[in-house]
Design a protein around this motif. Structure first.
Motif, mmCIF file in Angstrom:
data_model
loop_
_atom_site.group_PDB
_atom_site.id
_atom_site.type_symbol
_atom_site.label_atom_id
_atom_site.label_comp_id
_atom_site.label_asym_id
_atom_site.label_seq_id
_atom_site.Cartn_x
_atom_site.Cartn_y
_atom_site.Cartn_z
ATOM 1 N N TYR A 150 30.440 0.304 -38.084
ATOM 2 C CA TYR A 150 31.071 1.522 -37.569
ATOM 3 C C TYR A 150 30.738 1.606 -36.081
ATOM 4 N N VAL A 159 35.978 1.632 -38.311
ATOM 5 C CA VAL A 159 35.236 0.695 -39.149
ATOM 6 C C VAL A 159 35.904 -0.663 -39.009
ATOM 7 N N ILE A 190 27.613 4.292 -42.818
ATOM 8 C CA ILE A 190 28.514 3.716 -43.810
ATOM 9 C C ILE A 190 27.680 3.049 -44.900
ATOM 10 N N VAL A 200 32.069 6.598 -45.671
ATOM 11 C CA VAL A 200 31.996 6.635 -44.211
ATOM 12 C C VAL A 200 31.762 8.073 -43.782
#
Length: 391
Positions: A150, A159, A190, A200
């Protein structure tokens, strides 16, 4: 201003948004031993905060889940000389992939403390709380050799994924983009859940109303497939949103019953530990802490902001472990069989400064990372470090 507690001051800066089409360039190689890691100056980081005064009393924990009374023990420093380590996840061989927020480096750190560089994400934009943040190793790593990252770019948070080719990180591809980015409150944790899907966390970037906007990806916990599509069973089958009403979540952990817990920065009064429900609304900005009312889910535990500013979260043997930045301590919280969190107790208060991430290693030890070189702490010569803790 400090990490997720930054917008306790109402002034914020935003990332400059552009239309540049982005291709992430990853370079570097890994070695068997640690190479010198140069300090990276981050001119946009804000001055350090004074160390908060110790509260006169704290809630207590009567012992471990089996009725014992063992306190955690710091067994030693695994690695020192890092530059703001942020994400930690483990490979099948017991070593970890570790990200550095400001430098953009992706490291491999073994259980005996050897450091190798897998690559550098050159286009991650590091300012404020943004940069290279979370990492998650694919649950199918032994066959797909894929890691997920991320990061903040100059247009958004996103991502991406990349294969680990030998001892180097290969080129990246976008999994999910278009997550709003800001100078503050970028979320960034994440993790793959027991269901095999990727969770996420995102922040509201200092724009609180985004947290209640179901069409915005900001201020949410998202649940997606490894290809970035909304995961089957989401509240809205066409949306990645799993829960909303979050200010800035930076910790995720599942307990033995596969219940999802999240640690969240408050604004000026209360930091939170939440039990996450499908489609749940956790209240921000309508409420901070408890007392949200109908349609909103109260946190299970709250802390005064000077005691926590929580980031990483891990679960071991009946307890959650929560790292505190401004609070400069590691919290242990009991989780009952019925899914109730209680009896928080603090450890290592001010021993290591700001604590960013806590992760459970395959051998059962906790890896606890410091975050003293992010412009908001008082670094010791050895910082930043990874400390091993026996829970």
């Amino acid at each position: 201003m400090t990490d997720g507690e930054t917008s306790r001051v109402d002034v914020r800066s935003r990332l400059v948004l552009g239309s540049l089409a982005l291709a992430l360039a990853v370079s570097g190689c890994a070695g068997d031993t640690a190479e010198p890691i140069p300090r990276v100056t981050q001119p946009t980081d804000v001055p350090s905060q004074p160390t908060p005064s110790e509260p006169t009393s704290e809630p207590t924990d009567t012992g471990d889940a089996n009725g014992g009374n063992r306190d955690p023990e710091a067994v030693g420093t695994l690695v020192e000389g890092l530059e703001v380590p942020w994400g930690v996840d483990f490979l099948p061989d017991g070593s970890a992939v570790v990200t550095e927020r400001i430098s953009g480096r992706v490291l491999n750190i073994t259980a005996d403390g050897r450091v190798g560089r897998l690559g550098t994400v050159d286009t991650a934009v590091a300012q404020g709380e943004a940069g290279l943040l979370g990492v998650a190793v694919s649950p199918d790593f032994e066959t797909d050799r894929t890691v997920f990252l991320y990061l903040t770019t100059d247009t958004d948070n996103r991502v991406v994924r990349a294969r680990l080719e030998g001892s180097s990180l290969g080129s990246t591809s976008v999994v999910l983009d278009g997550i709003p980015a800001g100078f503050i409150h970028d979320g960034g944790r994440i993790a793959f859940g027991p269901d095999g899907h990727l969770y996420v966390t995102t922040g509201e970037t200092g724009d609180p109303e985004l947290a209640q906007d179901p069409d915005s990806l900001a201020g949410k916990i998202l649940r997606i497939t490894a290809d970035g599509e909304p995961a089957p069973g989401n509240p809205d089958p066409d949306s990645p949103v799993w829960s909303l009403g979050h200010r800035n979540v930076q910790g995720l952990a599942w307990d033995d019953e596969d219940r999802l817990w999240a640690s969240e920065f408050g604004a000026s009064e209360w930091d939170e530990l939440n039990l996450i429900e499908k489609g749940g609304n956790y209240g921000w900005p309508r409420v901070e802490g408890t007392g949200g009312g109908q349609g909103l889910i109260d946190p299970q535990v709250v802390w005064p902001v000077e005691q926590a500013s929580p980031s990483g979260l891990a679960y071991v043997d009946g307890h959650l472990w929560m790292a505190g930045l401004r609070g400069q301590r590691l919290w242990r919280i009991r989780v009952s069989a019925a899914g109730k969190a209680s009896q928080p107790k603090a450890y290592f208060t001010e021993d290591y400064g700001r604590l960013r991430t806590v992760a459970t290693a395959p051998d059962g030890l906790l890896w606890l990372t410091t975050s003293n070189r992010d412009g908001r702490g008082t670094p010791a010569p050895a910082d930043d470090r990874i400390i091993q803790v026996r829970p």
